[in-house]
Scaffold this active site. Sequence first.
Site, PDB file in Angstrom:
ATOM      1  N   SER A 189      -2.664  -3.898  -1.198  1.00 10.48           N
ATOM      2  CA  SER A 189      -2.035  -3.769   0.116  1.00 10.48           C
ATOM      3  C   SER A 189      -2.309  -5.018   0.964  1.00 10.48           C
ATOM      4  O   SER A 189      -2.000  -6.121   0.529  1.00 10.48           O
ATOM      5  CB  SER A 189      -2.537  -2.475   0.764  1.00 10.48           C
ATOM      6  N   ASP A 343       7.290   3.183  -1.874  1.00 13.38           N
ATOM      7  CA  ASP A 343       6.396   2.352  -1.076  1.00 13.38           C
ATOM      8  C   ASP A 343       7.243   1.351  -0.296  1.00 13.38           C
ATOM      9  O   ASP A 343       8.078   0.658  -0.888  1.00 13.38           O
ATOM     10  CB  ASP A 343       5.439   1.620  -2.033  1.00 13.38           C
ATOM     11  N   HIS A 373       2.303   4.333  -2.248  1.00 18.92           N
ATOM     12  CA  HIS A 373       1.336   3.378  -1.716  1.00 18.92           C
ATOM     13  C   HIS A 373      -0.068   3.997  -1.682  1.00 18.92           C
ATOM     14  O   HIS A 373      -0.242   5.099  -1.186  1.00 18.92           O
ATOM     15  CB  HIS A 373       1.742   2.939  -0.307  1.00 18.92           C
TER      16      HIS A 373
END
Length: 399
Positions: A189, A343, A373
């Site tokens: 991320s 995501d 995610h």
Amino acid sequence: MGRKTMLFLIVGVLGAYYFYTPLPDNIEEPWKLVLLATYINAITDLALFVELLGISHFINTVNFLMTFQEVPPTSDENVIVMETTFNSVPVRTYVPKRKSQTLRRGLFYIHGGGWCLGSAAWFDTDFLSRQTAERLDAIVISTNYRLAPKHHFPNQFEDVYNALKWFLRQDVLDKYGVDPERIGILGDSAGGNLAAAVTQQLIDDPDVKIKLKTQSLIYPALQILDVDLPSYRENSHFPVLSKSLMVRFWSEYFTTDRSLENAMFFNQHVPVESSHLFKFVNWSSLLPEKFKKGHFYNSPTYGSSELAKKYPGFLDVRAAPLLADDSKLHKLPLTYVLTCQYDVLRDDGIMYVTRLQKAGVRVTHDHIEDGFHGAVSIQGFKIRYRLENQHVSWLSQNL
Ligand SMILES: *[C@@H]1O[C@H](CO)[C@@H](O)[C@H](O)[C@H]1NC(C)=O
């Protein structure tokens, strides 16, 4: 508001989310994801409410509500866990206990959390570092970095870069018994964003002689020029990361001024002077057909130059690694990219894969059709083990 009303409100909100989170059929353990989404939505809504009342900044409330996730640096039967500083940046080190006749692999890990949240001490971060050290028989360095809203770009980037440079010193590698030819970087991320950014920065840094062998980018955020990508459109409300939360994280990376967030959300933040940058993030040319299906490319709406002058960070390649040109990308190490279908950040990762491949970099791309995610690090989901196995087996073959 009375306590009962508040409780009623919370229960009502939780209930509503519980029943109204529509999930695709291929999601494994959907009820767990609904519970997680409910939990995250409750925390973010509460934090937004507290912010609306003028009591505390959104991120500070979320952070406060999540600090209980921290665990002390505890060694176990397989791995010695310690805390130290690299170039004054606090890090956690994971050293396998079993004796090794040869030098080990080294893995430099950067946690996620939207440049605002998280730490090496979070349970999920600690667990992933520990597992990887043990399974790969590698030295894992899990770095911290200063976070928004207190600190903004480029502090996060610089902390990570300073810690990495410290790790790449020969005397430090000697101390940990790390093979200088077998060092990788890993981030998920916002950590994937920082990993991609520092890996680019390292290429032409004359002060650092030891270079990285691999980079692993797990659902990385790689640009904030265009948030009207198919993945943003399709997953704007998908748990764990909504479009509004991601845009909030991005804008907090640069400033607490909410006008940037507002412009970003409506995709009206890039000034016409920077129009030449759009070719680096043009999903219409960079995404495979499969991901473009049913979507039409909207040409950019240009924003005010004022915003970009005040917060030039969002157009900086150190914040948006997709903005690097091909001559830079060409020199990048062996790359692993993991993207998840559900995501908002999916297309950032896929566009980077396309650009790296075009620039001649060897890339392994694992696209997870039933992934969302956070699936690599969040505890309690079966999918985590599958994705972790895929990545660790790639590392064991390539690092
Ligand atoms: C993006 O790519 C498409 C073709 O794939 C092209 O028509 C369009 O002009 C490009 N837009 C920008 C802003 O580069």
